[in-house]
Design an enzyme around this catalytic site. Structure first.
Site, PDB file in Angstrom:
ATOM      1  N   SER A   1       0.877  -1.172   0.000  1.00 27.64           N
ATOM      2  CA  SER A   1       0.000   0.000   0.000  1.00 27.64           C
ATOM      3  C   SER A   1       0.914   1.222   0.000  1.00 27.64           C
ATOM      4  O   SER A   1       2.101   1.099   0.338  1.00 27.64           O
ATOM      5  CB  SER A   1      -0.833  -0.008   1.283  1.00 27.64           C
ATOM      6  OG  SER A   1      -1.462   1.232   1.499  1.00 27.64           O
TER       7      SER A   1
ATOM      8  N   TYR B   1      -1.962  -1.017  10.498  1.00 27.64           N
ATOM      9  CA  TYR B   1      -1.998  -1.330   9.064  1.00 27.64           C
ATOM     10  C   TYR B   1      -0.699  -0.878   8.390  1.00 27.64           C
ATOM     11  O   TYR B   1      -0.061  -1.637   7.658  1.00 27.64           O
ATOM     12  CB  TYR B   1      -3.209  -0.636   8.438  1.00 27.64           C
ATOM     13  CG  TYR B   1      -3.382  -0.870   6.959  1.00 27.64           C
ATOM     14  CD1 TYR B   1      -3.713  -2.134   6.469  1.00 27.64           C
ATOM     15  CD2 TYR B   1      -3.225   0.171   6.037  1.00 27.64           C
ATOM     16  CE1 TYR B   1      -3.882  -2.354   5.105  1.00 27.64           C
ATOM     17  CE2 TYR B   1      -3.396  -0.038   4.681  1.00 27.64           C
ATOM     18  CZ  TYR B   1      -3.731  -1.302   4.218  1.00 27.64           C
ATOM     19  OH  TYR B   1      -3.893  -1.519   2.870  1.00 27.64           O
TER      20      TYR B   1
END
Ligand code: NAP
Length: 263
Positions: A140, A153
């Site tokens: 990401s 995350y």
């Protein structure tokens, strides 16, 4: 280079980016193994592929790492080997660090980091034996910098970079390629499926996701970059600039993100 008759194992294939990748790869003639926890959703994806008979399903839970070696053996047995392992399955988080239980942080790490690592370790020996293979990891932009509400995350995605950058050097002589893919906002249910601090489902669509690029467009843009064996890939909207700001003007990025809406 093409995906014609190549064997690709995709985790997180039941929705979003993984589902779009399955369709794109199937259109390009790849043979697929589709994995995630939900069998019915995977069956729907299989049936929507261009060649459903060339798509097989293996259900698995990435957090149950002790089961992944057996799953990998099962996957390898279907077509005899794996050309591409797409470590794409994952889960996000929406909670301030102070409110996030340690068990929730561990769960995010377990799925996003340990799940991908365990599957890779299980597939790697057969790739080394064949002196061929490509491991694609969906990280990401949060693997390159962090924002509020995503501490666990971002940590899990940063960890993937450390691990797979190191592994890339170790398996270079074995002709195994590694691509780390950093999406910006892609319009999927990732925010709805994200965990809150107590482990419950966030169940809200983030503004970034709502305005993100469609998963189909993401998959279409990704495939040629994989065929070019790019080591790190950024695809998304203006949030991709964050990667370069972090590299060259980290204090500026930090200041901008402090004031940004990050839902
Ligand atoms: N969408 C974005 O904007 C964006 C941005 C950057 C990175 N990403 C990354 O892209 C990847 C795919 O996410 P997405 O956007 O497509 O979201 P999504 O629609 O929520 O898809 C997540 C996928 O992961 C699977 N999964 C979740 N927990 C799992 C577990 N414990 N075991 C096995 N599979 C599990 C889900 O399948 P089941 O529920 O069937 O298990 C689903 O197929 C993730 O790694 C995510 O972090 C997404």
């Amino acid at each position: 280079m093409s995906f014609q008759n190549k064997i690709a194992w995709i985790t997180g294939a039941s929705s979003g980016i993984g589902e779009a990748l399955a369709y794109e790869l199937s259109n390009q003639g790849a043979k697929l193994i589709l994995s995630s926890r939900r069998k019915e959703a995977l069956t729907e994806v299989k049936n929507n592929c261009k060649n459903p008979s060339d798509a097989h399903i293996i259900t698995l839970d990435l957090s149950k790492t002790d089961q992944l070696e057996t799953k990998a053996k099962e996957a390898i047995n279907i077509f005899g080997h794996i050309d591409y392992l797409f470590n794409n399955g994952g889960i996000s988080q929406r909670s301030e660090a102070i409110d996030t239980k340690l068990e929730v942080i561990r769960r995010v790490m377990e799925i996003n980091f340990f799940g991908s690592v365990a599957l890779t370790k299980a597939v790697l020996p057969s790739m080394i034996e064949r002196q061929s293979g490509h491991i694609v990891v969906t990280s990401s932009v949060m693997g390159k910098f962090g924002t509020r509400l995503r501490s666990s995350y971002a940590a899990s995605k940063h960890a993937l970079h450390g691990y797979f950058d190191s592994l890339r050097q170790e398996v270079y002589e074995d002709n195994i390629k590694i691509s780390l893919v950093c999406p910006g906002f892609v319009k999927t249910d990732v925010t709805k499926n994200a965990l809150e601090g107590d482990g419950s489902k966030h169940n809200k669509m983030g503004r970034g996701q709502k305005n993100g690029i469609p998963a189909e467009e993401f998959a279409e843009k990704l495939i040629p970059k994989i065929l070019k064996e790019k080591e790190e890939i950024y695809i998304g909207g203006k949030e991709i600039w964050g990667v370069y700001l972090k590299r060259f003007f980290p204090r500026l990025l930090n200041k901008m993100l402090r004031n940004a809406e990050v839902t």
